[in-house]
Design a protein around this motif. Structure first.
Motif, PDB file in Angstrom:
ATOM      1  N   MET A 181       0.842  -1.197   0.000  1.00  0.00           N
ATOM      2  CA  MET A 181       0.000   0.000   0.000  1.00  0.00           C
ATOM      3  C   MET A 181       0.876   1.246   0.000  1.00  0.00           C
ATOM      4  SD  MET A 181      -2.886   1.179   2.792  1.00  0.00           S
ATOM      5  CE  MET A 181      -1.683   1.725   4.017  1.00  0.00           C
ATOM      6  N   HIS A 182       0.510   2.171  -0.857  1.00  0.00           N
ATOM      7  CA  HIS A 182       1.210   3.457  -0.918  1.00  0.00           C
ATOM      8  C   HIS A 182       0.333   4.506  -0.252  1.00  0.00           C
ATOM      9  CE1 HIS A 182       3.232   6.798  -3.505  1.00  0.00           C
ATOM     10  NE2 HIS A 182       3.876   6.604  -2.381  1.00  0.00           N
ATOM     11  N   LEU A 183       0.901   5.142   0.758  1.00  0.00           N
ATOM     12  CA  LEU A 183       0.145   6.155   1.500  1.00  0.00           C
ATOM     13  C   LEU A 183       0.760   7.521   1.235  1.00  0.00           C
ATOM     14  CD1 LEU A 183      -2.048   6.667   3.776  1.00  0.00           C
ATOM     15  CD2 LEU A 183      -0.140   6.562   5.386  1.00  0.00           C
ATOM     16  N   THR A 184      -0.076   8.459   0.783  1.00  0.00           N
ATOM     17  CA  THR A 184       0.404   9.827   0.607  1.00  0.00           C
ATOM     18  C   THR A 184      -0.547  10.762   1.350  1.00  0.00           C
ATOM     19  OG1 THR A 184      -0.837   9.995  -1.461  1.00  0.00           O
ATOM     20  CG2 THR A 184       1.502   9.491  -1.640  1.00  0.00           C
ATOM     21  N   ALA A 185       0.002  11.848   1.877  1.00  0.00           N
ATOM     22  CA  ALA A 185      -0.833  12.812   2.597  1.00  0.00           C
ATOM     23  C   ALA A 185      -0.212  14.197   2.517  1.00  0.00           C
ATOM     24  CB  ALA A 185      -0.991  12.396   4.055  1.00  0.00           C
ATOM     25  N   HIS A 186      -1.079  15.184   2.501  1.00  0.00           N
ATOM     26  CA  HIS A 186      -0.654  16.585   2.548  1.00  0.00           C
ATOM     27  C   HIS A 186      -1.499  17.282   3.605  1.00  0.00           C
ATOM     28  CE1 HIS A 186       1.198  15.976  -1.399  1.00  0.00           C
ATOM     29  NE2 HIS A 186       0.094  15.314  -1.684  1.00  0.00           N
ATOM     30  N   ALA A 187      -0.851  18.026   4.441  1.00  0.00           N
ATOM     31  CA  ALA A 187      -1.583  18.785   5.450  1.00  0.00           C
ATOM     32  C   ALA A 187      -0.764  20.000   5.826  1.00  0.00           C
ATOM     33  CB  ALA A 187      -1.816  17.922   6.686  1.00  0.00           C
ATOM     34  N   THR A 188      -1.448  21.007   6.306  1.00  0.00           N
ATOM     35  CA  THR A 188      -0.754  22.144   6.890  1.00  0.00           C
ATOM     36  C   THR A 188      -1.303  22.321   8.285  1.00  0.00           C
ATOM     37  OG1 THR A 188      -0.500  23.205   4.751  1.00  0.00           O
ATOM     38  CG2 THR A 188      -0.266  24.611   6.691  1.00  0.00           C
ATOM     39  N   ILE A 189      -0.443  22.241   9.271  1.00  0.00           N
ATOM     40  CA  ILE A 189      -0.939  22.486  10.619  1.00  0.00           C
ATOM     41  C   ILE A 189      -0.118  23.591  11.268  1.00  0.00           C
ATOM     42  CG2 ILE A 189      -1.513  20.027  10.770  1.00  0.00           C
ATOM     43  CD1 ILE A 189       0.262  19.856  13.201  1.00  0.00           C
ATOM     44  N   ALA A 190      -0.786  24.314  12.145  1.00  0.00           N
ATOM     45  CA  ALA A 190      -0.121  25.390  12.867  1.00  0.00           C
ATOM     46  C   ALA A 190       0.556  24.789  14.097  1.00  0.00           C
ATOM     47  CB  ALA A 190      -1.122  26.452  13.275  1.00  0.00           C
ATOM     48  N   LEU A 191       1.869  24.920  14.143  1.00  0.00           N
ATOM     49  CA  LEU A 191       2.610  24.491  15.324  1.00  0.00           C
ATOM     50  C   LEU A 191       3.031  25.737  16.091  1.00  0.00           C
ATOM     51  CD1 LEU A 191       4.814  21.812  13.547  1.00  0.00           C
ATOM     52  CD2 LEU A 191       2.767  21.407  14.907  1.00  0.00           C
ATOM     53  N   THR A 192       3.546  25.538  17.289  1.00  0.00           N
ATOM     54  CA  THR A 192       3.981  26.682  18.085  1.00  0.00           C
ATOM     55  C   THR A 192       5.449  26.963  17.803  1.00  0.00           C
ATOM     56  OG1 THR A 192       2.384  26.128  19.793  1.00  0.00           O
ATOM     57  CG2 THR A 192       4.181  27.604  20.420  1.00  0.00           C
ATOM     58  N   CYS A 193       5.722  28.151  17.268  1.00  0.00           N
ATOM     59  CA  CYS A 193       7.100  28.548  16.981  1.00  0.00           C
ATOM     60  C   CYS A 193       7.880  28.592  18.296  1.00  0.00           C
ATOM     61  CB  CYS A 193       7.118  29.915  16.304  1.00  0.00           C
ATOM     62  SG  CYS A 193       8.777  30.617  16.155  1.00  0.00           S
ATOM     63  N   GLN A 194       9.016  27.925  18.322  1.00  0.00           N
ATOM     64  CA  GLN A 194       9.775  27.828  19.562  1.00  0.00           C
ATOM     65  C   GLN A 194      10.607  29.078  19.838  1.00  0.00           C
ATOM     66  OE1 GLN A 194       9.262  25.120  21.801  1.00  0.00           O
ATOM     67  NE2 GLN A 194       7.586  25.182  20.329  1.00  0.00           N
ATOM     68  N   ARG A 195      10.569  30.069  18.925  1.00  0.00           N
ATOM     69  CA  ARG A 195      11.271  31.316  19.184  1.00  0.00           C
ATOM     70  C   ARG A 195      10.302  32.362  19.725  1.00  0.00           C
ATOM     71  NH1 ARG A 195      13.133  32.788  14.090  1.00  0.00           N
ATOM     72  NH2 ARG A 195      14.726  31.181  14.148  1.00  0.00           N
ATOM     73  N   CYS A 196       9.162  32.555  19.029  1.00  0.00           N
ATOM     74  CA  CYS A 196       8.239  33.631  19.427  1.00  0.00           C
ATOM     75  C   CYS A 196       6.954  33.092  20.045  1.00  0.00           C
ATOM     76  CB  CYS A 196       7.912  34.511  18.229  1.00  0.00           C
ATOM     77  SG  CYS A 196       6.868  33.684  17.012  1.00  0.00           S
ATOM     78  N   LEU A 197       6.772  31.772  20.047  1.00  0.00           N
ATOM     79  CA  LEU A 197       5.591  31.112  20.598  1.00  0.00           C
ATOM     80  C   LEU A 197       4.312  31.432  19.844  1.00  0.00           C
ATOM     81  CD1 LEU A 197       6.336  31.347  24.440  1.00  0.00           C
ATOM     82  CD2 LEU A 197       6.997  29.576  22.806  1.00  0.00           C
ATOM     83  N   GLY A 198       4.458  32.040  18.664  1.00  0.00           N
ATOM     84  CA  GLY A 198       3.286  32.257  17.807  1.00  0.00           C
ATOM     85  C   GLY A 198       3.065  31.035  16.937  1.00  0.00           C
TER      86      GLY A 198
END
Ligand SMILES: [Zn+2]
Length: 185
Positions: free
Chosen positions: A73-90
Motif C-alpha cells: 500500500m502506498h500512502l500519501t498525505a498533505h496537510a498544513t498544521i499550525a505548530l507553536t514557533c519555539q522562538r516567538c511562541l506564535g
C-alpha cells in the motif's frame, strides 16, 4: 462475491488483502479533529485550519524467490498544521507530507520479526489496520523537531509578551474557573 468497483473500503478496519487484490484506491479529506494526537500538537485555533488530504493505493506484488504475492500500500498525505514557533511562541503554519510504502504481513508477530530486515514499513493484515491511525503515526513522524518561523512576525512577539495586560486579566484567562470560584467567595 467480489465486486471491487462497487466496494466501499472501510479505512477504520481495512481488509488490506482484498483492497490490494482489487487495486483499491481510497482518497479522503480528514479533519484534524479526527486525528487527536496530531490535533494535540497543533497550536491554539488550528482546528479551523482544515483537513488532511490523503490517499491510499494498493496492489499485490510478487514475493522474491517463489514467495507468495503480498499486498502493498502506498500512502500519501498533505496537510498544513499550525505548530507553536519555539522562538516567538506564535503559530507557524507547517506543511506536512507523507509518501510511504507499506507491505502487509500476516500478523503483528510477523511484522515485528521481519521489521529489522525490511526497508519498507510493515503492517499486519490482522487485526485489520485502522488507516487513520497509520496516517496519524506518519504525520506525527513528519513533524519538525523544533518548529520555527523563517522570520518571526513582530506583532506575534508583542502579543506573546504584552506588558499592557494586567496580571489579573492574565490569571483570569488562564484559569477562568478558578477566578470564578474566587468571585463567589
Ligand atoms: Zn516565530
Amino acid at each position: 462475491m467480489k465486486t471491487p468497483h462497487k466496494h466501499t473500503w472501510n479505512p477504520d478496519r481495512l481488509d488490506a488483502r482484498a483492497f490490494a487484490e482489487a487495486g483499491g484506491v481510497l482518497q479522503l479529506d480528514t479533519p484534524l479533529s479526527r486525528l487527536p494526537r496530531l490535533r494535540n500538537e497543533a497550536a491554539g485555533e488550528s482546528a479551523a485550519l482544515g483537513d488532511v488530504r490523503w490517499a491510499a493505493r494498493s496492489e499485490m506484488r510478487p514475493g522474491g524467490a517463489g514467495a507468495p504475492r503480498s499486498p502493498w500500500m502506498h500512502l500519501t498525505a498533505h496537510a498544513t498544521i499550525a505548530l507553536t514557533c519555539q522562538r516567538c511562541l506564535g503559530p507557524v503554519d507547517t506543511p506536512l507530507e507523507v509518501d510511504r510504502w507499506f507491505r502487509f504481513v500476516a500478523d503483528e508477530a510477523t511484522a515485528e520479526a521481519q521489521d529489522d530486515d525490511a526497508e519498507e514499513d510493515l503492517l499486519a493484515l490482522e487485526p485489520r489496520p485502522n488507516l487513520f491511525e497509520v496516517l496519524e503515526d506518519e504525520l506525527l513522524m513528519a513533524l519538525p523537531l523544533v518548529p520555527l518561523h523563517g522570520t518571526c512576525p513582530v506583532d506575534v512577539v508583542l502579543k506573546a509578551v504584552d506588558p499592557e495586560v494586567p496580571d489579573e486579566d492574565v490569571a483570569m484567562r488562564k484559569h477562568p474557573f478558578a477566578a470564578l470560584e474566587r468571585l463567589k467567595k
